[in-house]
Design an enzyme around this catalytic site. Sequence first.
Site, short mmCIF file in Angstrom:
data_model
loop_
_atom_site.label_atom_id
_atom_site.label_comp_id
_atom_site.label_asym_id
_atom_site.label_seq_id
_atom_site.Cartn_x
_atom_site.Cartn_y
_atom_site.Cartn_z
N CYS B 86 24.82 41.04 46.45
CA CYS B 86 26.20 40.69 45.75
C CYS B 86 26.25 41.90 44.78
CB CYS B 86 26.18 39.62 45.05
SG CYS B 86 27.36 39.33 43.69
N THR B 88 28.77 42.33 42.36
CA THR B 88 29.12 41.89 40.88
C THR B 88 27.92 41.42 40.23
OG1 THR B 88 31.14 41.20 41.84
CG2 THR B 88 30.88 40.63 39.52
N THR B 130 35.28 42.81 43.47
CA THR B 130 35.88 41.87 42.67
C THR B 130 36.31 42.52 41.25
OG1 THR B 130 33.89 41.46 41.49
CG2 THR B 130 34.18 40.47 43.58
N LYS B 169 35.12 33.82 51.67
CA LYS B 169 34.17 32.91 50.94
C LYS B 169 34.65 31.49 51.50
CE LYS B 169 32.95 35.26 47.02
NZ LYS B 169 31.37 35.72 47.19
N CYS B 200 32.10 44.99 47.43
CA CYS B 200 31.88 43.50 47.41
C CYS B 200 31.46 43.09 48.78
CB CYS B 200 33.22 42.76 47.09
SG CYS B 200 32.74 41.02 47.23
#
Lengths: 248, 248
Positions: B86, B88, B130, B169, B200
Amino acid sequence: MTLSPPVVGILGGMGPAATVDFYRKLVEATPAGTDQEHLPVVIWSDPRVPDRTAALVGDGEDPTPVLRAGVTGLAAAGVRLLAVACNTAHAFVPPLAAEAGLELVSIIDVTARQLAATLPAGATVGLLATEGTVTSRLYHDACAAVGLTVLAPEPAEQARVTAAIAAVKAGTADASGAAALAEVLGTLRDAGAEAAIAGCTEIVLALAAGTDTDTDAVLPVVDPADLLAHEVVRRARELRPDPADAMS
Amino acid sequence: MTLSPPVVGILGGMGPAATVDFYRKLVEATPAGTDQEHLPVVIWSDPRVPDRTAALVGDGEDPTPVLRAGVTGLAAAGVRLLAVACNTAHAFVPPLAAEAGLELVSIIDVTARQLAATLPAGATVGLLATEGTVTSRLYHDACAAVGLTVLAPEPAEQARVTAAIAAVKAGTADASGAAALAEVLGTLRDAGAEAAIAGCTEIVLALAAGTDTDTDAVLPVVDPADLLAHEVVRRARELRPDPADAMS
């Protein structure tokens, strides 16, 4: 904040590509609209597990110590359910799950129950699996317990199944492997099988490598990994109906 | 037999589909002809991590405690390298890796180094990520350190990127999301970008949902998850050149 440990443990690595495939099936089997609604999972993917078939049909190294290390590692992480992404490993895993205090969701038992629910009583089911799974009679026994008869390929045909599985593990699966499996399925159908079990996590990947081969037209093929994924989701949600509960 | 613990720890679950994708890339990046030649890996995939962007751009819950539980769990399993699937989360993870004594293989740093090696000095790079990754300036800072300038979309365009990520998602990604990302890439190219970062882990999955959209024709898109997979394989093999060594 008290965070409960992940509920689901996956013992994988046998092989790694099949572990990727099983986790994908688990994610897709989970009704979820956001990340947070998915199941917390720990995956122990140690491909150093010695060849299960070599131990079952010959004098290969016992895979038990490496399997035990994985089961113990998952138990230490706090999981409660154990799913093993390898059919053949089920010849070794039940006592290891019991000694670690984990509830094994058996890919063999889930598949036998599903077949019994969908096929006529006394039906014959073909088996595409490793020599180890065939020799250990895992599916033979589980299916007999629910009134079904398992039919494994003759040795020459079994060798073609074994080769297709090895190609997936080596990353060299292609259409020829899928075509070979389709011919084996045809032989099983001609011998009376009404469906077949893709009884090795690599078999479905081998079949998928043949885009022109519609094996379901030959014989309906059941994917135990997919059945296991749905059963794991069901059992995990029974243990914790609302994932958000674990956050409070 | 002394079995060394798995070397590689993957912190995933953000989201689960991206974790599946990252593990697949790691398996494919590994030169291996048998199961046993693959890397032993433990994956901690706990999707209960609170939304990283909500914490970075607003007043969302701090994800640090759940991230720390995962990093600690992986350290307890004995891993030495930490890969986080991930982008972020890299705004939070470096101190957690340090406190657990794990070597973080940063998806941000790997990507910045690769871009610097392939683009002209001073080039501009677009960023699809993001809002949290954009606001935290993870890529801005890492790229500035190697002489590159990062260009993020304007707010209206960023909203389209955010929507495409959310669709992955939620399991509802389709061709419209890929088409929207292609348009954002066109805008970044027109503003001077010579390449773009799929910053992302869901972006690549969103792009893949558009089979008719050839985004590479608009702007070359770099996949940090793929770069991270190759770097993890390289570092793990440095730590243990021959997997068989660990078995003796």
